[in-house]
Design a protein around this motif. Structure first.
Motif, short mmCIF file in Angstrom:
data_model
loop_
_atom_site.label_atom_id
_atom_site.label_comp_id
_atom_site.label_asym_id
_atom_site.label_seq_id
_atom_site.Cartn_x
_atom_site.Cartn_y
_atom_site.Cartn_z
N GLN A 1 0.86 -1.16 0.00
CA GLN A 1 0.06 0.32 0.02
C GLN A 1 0.92 1.27 0.01
N GLY A 2 0.71 2.02 -0.75
CA GLY A 2 1.37 3.39 -1.20
C GLY A 2 2.38 3.25 -2.17
N LEU A 3 2.73 2.23 -2.82
CA LEU A 3 3.30 2.08 -4.10
C LEU A 3 2.61 2.07 -5.21
N GLN A 4 1.09 2.43 -5.43
CA GLN A 4 0.62 2.57 -6.39
C GLN A 4 1.06 3.79 -7.24
N THR A 5 1.30 3.53 -8.59
CA THR A 5 1.77 4.44 -9.69
C THR A 5 3.26 4.91 -9.35
N SER B 1 15.45 9.85 -16.28
CA SER B 1 15.84 10.85 -15.31
C SER B 1 14.42 11.55 -14.65
N GLY B 2 14.57 11.75 -13.36
CA GLY B 2 13.51 12.16 -12.78
C GLY B 2 12.24 11.57 -12.76
N ARG B 3 12.13 10.19 -13.22
CA ARG B 3 10.98 9.36 -13.19
C ARG B 3 11.05 8.31 -12.63
N ILE B 4 12.06 8.08 -11.76
CA ILE B 4 12.40 7.04 -10.69
C ILE B 4 11.85 7.48 -9.34
N ASP B 5 11.05 6.62 -8.68
CA ASP B 5 10.55 7.05 -7.40
C ASP B 5 11.50 6.34 -6.18
N LEU B 6 12.12 5.13 -6.51
CA LEU B 6 12.50 4.21 -5.48
C LEU B 6 13.49 3.31 -6.27
N GLY B 7 14.52 2.75 -5.64
CA GLY B 7 15.44 1.99 -6.12
C GLY B 7 15.55 0.62 -5.00
N GLY C 1 18.32 12.41 -5.02
CA GLY C 1 17.40 12.40 -4.21
C GLY C 1 16.32 11.34 -4.08
N VAL C 2 16.63 10.25 -4.73
CA VAL C 2 15.86 9.06 -4.87
C VAL C 2 16.04 7.99 -3.80
N PRO C 3 15.12 7.70 -3.13
CA PRO C 3 15.57 6.57 -1.93
C PRO C 3 15.85 5.46 -2.55
N PHE C 4 16.38 4.44 -2.12
CA PHE C 4 16.71 3.27 -2.08
C PHE C 4 16.99 2.19 -1.21
N ILE C 5 17.03 0.88 -1.19
CA ILE C 5 17.53 0.11 -0.50
C ILE C 5 18.62 -0.76 -1.11
N PHE C 6 19.14 -1.50 -0.26
CA PHE C 6 20.16 -2.33 -0.73
C PHE C 6 19.65 -3.98 -0.14
N LEU D 1 7.60 -10.23 -0.82
CA LEU D 1 6.26 -9.57 -0.50
C LEU D 1 6.65 -8.84 0.94
N SER D 2 7.43 -9.34 1.74
CA SER D 2 7.65 -8.44 3.16
C SER D 2 8.47 -7.31 2.59
N LEU D 3 9.39 -7.47 1.80
CA LEU D 3 10.46 -6.50 1.21
C LEU D 3 9.50 -5.23 0.59
N VAL D 4 8.53 -5.70 -0.40
CA VAL D 4 7.59 -4.74 -1.06
C VAL D 4 6.75 -3.88 0.06
N ARG D 5 6.40 -4.69 1.33
CA ARG D 5 5.51 -3.92 2.15
C ARG D 5 6.51 -3.01 3.02
N SER D 6 7.67 -3.07 2.99
CA SER D 6 8.57 -2.09 3.51
C SER D 6 8.75 -0.69 2.91
N LEU D 7 8.54 -0.80 1.71
CA LEU D 7 9.13 0.16 0.68
C LEU D 7 8.32 1.58 0.94
N PRO D 8 7.16 1.51 1.17
CA PRO D 8 6.36 2.70 1.44
C PRO D 8 6.89 3.56 2.59
N ALA D 9 7.33 2.99 3.46
CA ALA D 9 7.98 3.55 4.53
C ALA D 9 9.42 4.32 4.45
N VAL D 10 9.98 3.60 3.15
CA VAL D 10 11.50 4.12 2.60
C VAL D 10 11.21 5.34 2.11
N ILE D 11 9.85 5.55 1.19
CA ILE D 11 9.63 6.58 0.60
C ILE D 11 9.28 7.67 1.42
N ALA D 12 8.22 7.36 2.32
CA ALA D 12 7.84 8.42 3.13
C ALA D 12 9.05 9.21 4.11
#
Length: 131
Positions: free
Chosen positions: A8-12, A57-63, A85-90, A116-127
């Protein structure tokens, strides 16, 4: 129904996936798709990642970046994302201690992990980045 809310929070959101293990990359892609994210890649080398970052360029929200790509480290791609300024995880099969000091603040998922657990964590990285 649980899968629909997995990220949730990854739509689009456009998520760059850099992973050299085909099955891991595909599992991450499927989990991101199910969360409504648009997957950029996946790609298996740092050069391919850098090319996509430049092209998108400018169209990636997360890595989501695997640290070791067939013996090549992905840190140049991480540096470009950080400067933009694009957030990412390793993700990694190695210990977190191998991270250079400049990346010690970045979230690390040690393999094996549940996509799935990794994906669930990604909205917090963006936030955190947007907050």
């Amino acid at each position: 129904m649980a899968q629909a809310s997995a990220g949730q929070g990854l739509q689009t959101r456009r998520v760059l996936v850099v992973e050299d293990e085909f099955f891991i990359a595909d599992d991450i892609r499927i989990a991101l798709d199910s969360a409504g994210a648009e997957v950029v890649g996946p790609v298996a080398t740092c050069d391919e990642a850098l090319a996509l970052i430049h092209e998108q360029s400018g169209r990636i929200d997360l890595g989501v970046l695997d640290i070791n790509l067939g013996g090549e480290l992905c840190f140049p791609a991480a540096e470009v994302l950080a400067r933009a300024g694009v957030p990412f995880i390793f993700t990694t099969g190695y210990q977190e201690a191998m991270l250079p000091p400049r990346f010690r603040h970045v979230t690390v998922w040690e393999k094996p992990f549940d996509p799935l657990s990794l994906v669930r964590s990604l909205p917090a990285v963006i936030a955190r980045q947007e907050g």
